[in-house]
Design a protein around this motif. Structure first.
Motif, PDB file in Angstrom:
ATOM      1  N   GLN A  13       0.827  -1.207   0.000  1.00  0.00           N
ATOM      2  CA  GLN A  13       0.000   0.000   0.000  1.00  0.00           C
ATOM      3  C   GLN A  13       0.863   1.259   0.000  1.00  0.00           C
ATOM      4  O   GLN A  13       0.533   2.239  -0.676  1.00  0.00           O
ATOM      5  N   THR A  14       1.962   1.231   0.724  1.00  0.00           N
ATOM      6  CA  THR A  14       2.869   2.381   0.762  1.00  0.00           C
ATOM      7  C   THR A  14       3.481   2.622  -0.612  1.00  0.00           C
ATOM      8  O   THR A  14       3.581   3.767  -1.067  1.00  0.00           O
ATOM      9  N   MET A  15       3.854   1.543  -1.302  1.00  0.00           N
ATOM     10  CA  MET A  15       4.442   1.684  -2.636  1.00  0.00           C
ATOM     11  C   MET A  15       3.430   2.231  -3.644  1.00  0.00           C
ATOM     12  O   MET A  15       3.802   2.932  -4.585  1.00  0.00           O
ATOM     13  N   LYS A  16       2.157   1.938  -3.442  1.00  0.00           N
ATOM     14  CA  LYS A  16       1.109   2.436  -4.344  1.00  0.00           C
ATOM     15  C   LYS A  16       0.794   3.908  -4.103  1.00  0.00           C
ATOM     16  O   LYS A  16       0.230   4.566  -4.975  1.00  0.00           O
ATOM     17  N   ASN A  17       1.174   4.413  -2.939  1.00  0.00           N
ATOM     18  CA  ASN A  17       0.915   5.812  -2.592  1.00  0.00           C
ATOM     19  C   ASN A  17       1.809   6.712  -3.437  1.00  0.00           C
ATOM     20  O   ASN A  17       3.040   6.595  -3.409  1.00  0.00           O
ATOM     21  N   SER A  18       1.215   7.631  -4.169  1.00  0.00           N
ATOM     22  CA  SER A  18       1.982   8.496  -5.070  1.00  0.00           C
ATOM     23  C   SER A  18       2.935   9.432  -4.324  1.00  0.00           C
ATOM     24  O   SER A  18       3.897   9.924  -4.914  1.00  0.00           O
ATOM     25  N   GLU A  19       2.678   9.671  -3.065  1.00  0.00           N
ATOM     26  CA  GLU A  19       3.544  10.560  -2.280  1.00  0.00           C
ATOM     27  C   GLU A  19       4.724   9.831  -1.653  1.00  0.00           C
ATOM     28  O   GLU A  19       5.615  10.461  -1.076  1.00  0.00           O
ATOM     29  N   ASN A  20       4.762   8.516  -1.772  1.00  0.00           N
ATOM     30  CA  ASN A  20       5.850   7.727  -1.192  1.00  0.00           C
ATOM     31  C   ASN A  20       7.165   8.020  -1.914  1.00  0.00           C
ATOM     32  O   ASN A  20       7.229   8.014  -3.135  1.00  0.00           O
ATOM     33  N   GLN A  21       8.207   8.244  -1.139  1.00  0.00           N
ATOM     34  CA  GLN A  21       9.530   8.471  -1.715  1.00  0.00           C
ATOM     35  C   GLN A  21      10.528   7.405  -1.264  1.00  0.00           C
ATOM     36  O   GLN A  21      11.705   7.494  -1.565  1.00  0.00           O
ATOM     37  N   VAL A  24      11.455  -0.001  -1.971  1.00  0.00           N
ATOM     38  CA  VAL A  24      11.056  -1.278  -1.390  1.00  0.00           C
ATOM     39  C   VAL A  24      12.125  -1.733  -0.401  1.00  0.00           C
ATOM     40  O   VAL A  24      11.813  -2.203   0.692  1.00  0.00           O
ATOM     41  N   SER A  25      13.369  -1.576  -0.782  1.00  0.00           N
ATOM     42  CA  SER A  25      14.466  -1.981   0.110  1.00  0.00           C
ATOM     43  C   SER A  25      14.398  -1.261   1.443  1.00  0.00           C
ATOM     44  O   SER A  25      14.540  -1.884   2.509  1.00  0.00           O
ATOM     45  N   ALA A  26      14.181   0.047   1.411  1.00  0.00           N
ATOM     46  CA  ALA A  26      14.122   0.834   2.643  1.00  0.00           C
ATOM     47  C   ALA A  26      12.932   0.414   3.498  1.00  0.00           C
ATOM     48  O   ALA A  26      13.054   0.268   4.723  1.00  0.00           O
ATOM     49  N   LEU A  27      11.784   0.214   2.869  1.00  0.00           N
ATOM     50  CA  LEU A  27      10.592  -0.183   3.617  1.00  0.00           C
ATOM     51  C   LEU A  27      10.772  -1.561   4.247  1.00  0.00           C
ATOM     52  O   LEU A  27      10.405  -1.767   5.409  1.00  0.00           O
ATOM     53  N   CYS A  28      11.339  -2.482   3.492  1.00  0.00           N
ATOM     54  CA  CYS A  28      11.575  -3.825   4.026  1.00  0.00           C
ATOM     55  C   CYS A  28      12.565  -3.787   5.185  1.00  0.00           C
ATOM     56  O   CYS A  28      12.374  -4.481   6.194  1.00  0.00           O
ATOM     57  N   GLN A  29      13.588  -2.991   5.038  1.00  0.00           N
ATOM     58  CA  GLN A  29      14.586  -2.880   6.108  1.00  0.00           C
ATOM     59  C   GLN A  29      13.949  -2.305   7.368  1.00  0.00           C
ATOM     60  O   GLN A  29      14.169  -2.821   8.466  1.00  0.00           O
TER      61      GLN A  29
END
Length: 67
Positions: A13-21, A24-29
């Motif tokens: 869901q975070t990756m689908k958010n257009s405002e996400n910067q 995937v690596s950072a979120l997983c970490q």
């Protein structure tokens, strides 16, 4: 649903958010899960959906027999 599945859903869901910067690596970490686990979870989505549909059909059959 296990803990990792919940985390993977949040990452998706975070990756689908257009405002996400974030990547995937950072979120997983940050979440403490592996990137490969996330991608494996994404790849398995159709299989999970098919299993859910089969479970629903089985439940309806059992319910009909019970009634």
């Amino acid at each position: 649903m296990n803990h990792s599945s919940c985390v993977f859903e949040i990452i998706e869901q975070t990756m689908k958010n257009s405002e996400n910067q974030l990547s995937v690596s950072a979120l997983c970490q940050m979440a403490g899960v592996s990137r490969s686990g996330y991608y494996a979870w994404l790849k398995a989505a159709p299989r999970r959906q098919a299993q859910e549909e089969q479970d629903r059909k089985d439940f309806e059959l059992i319910l009909a027999v019970f009634k």
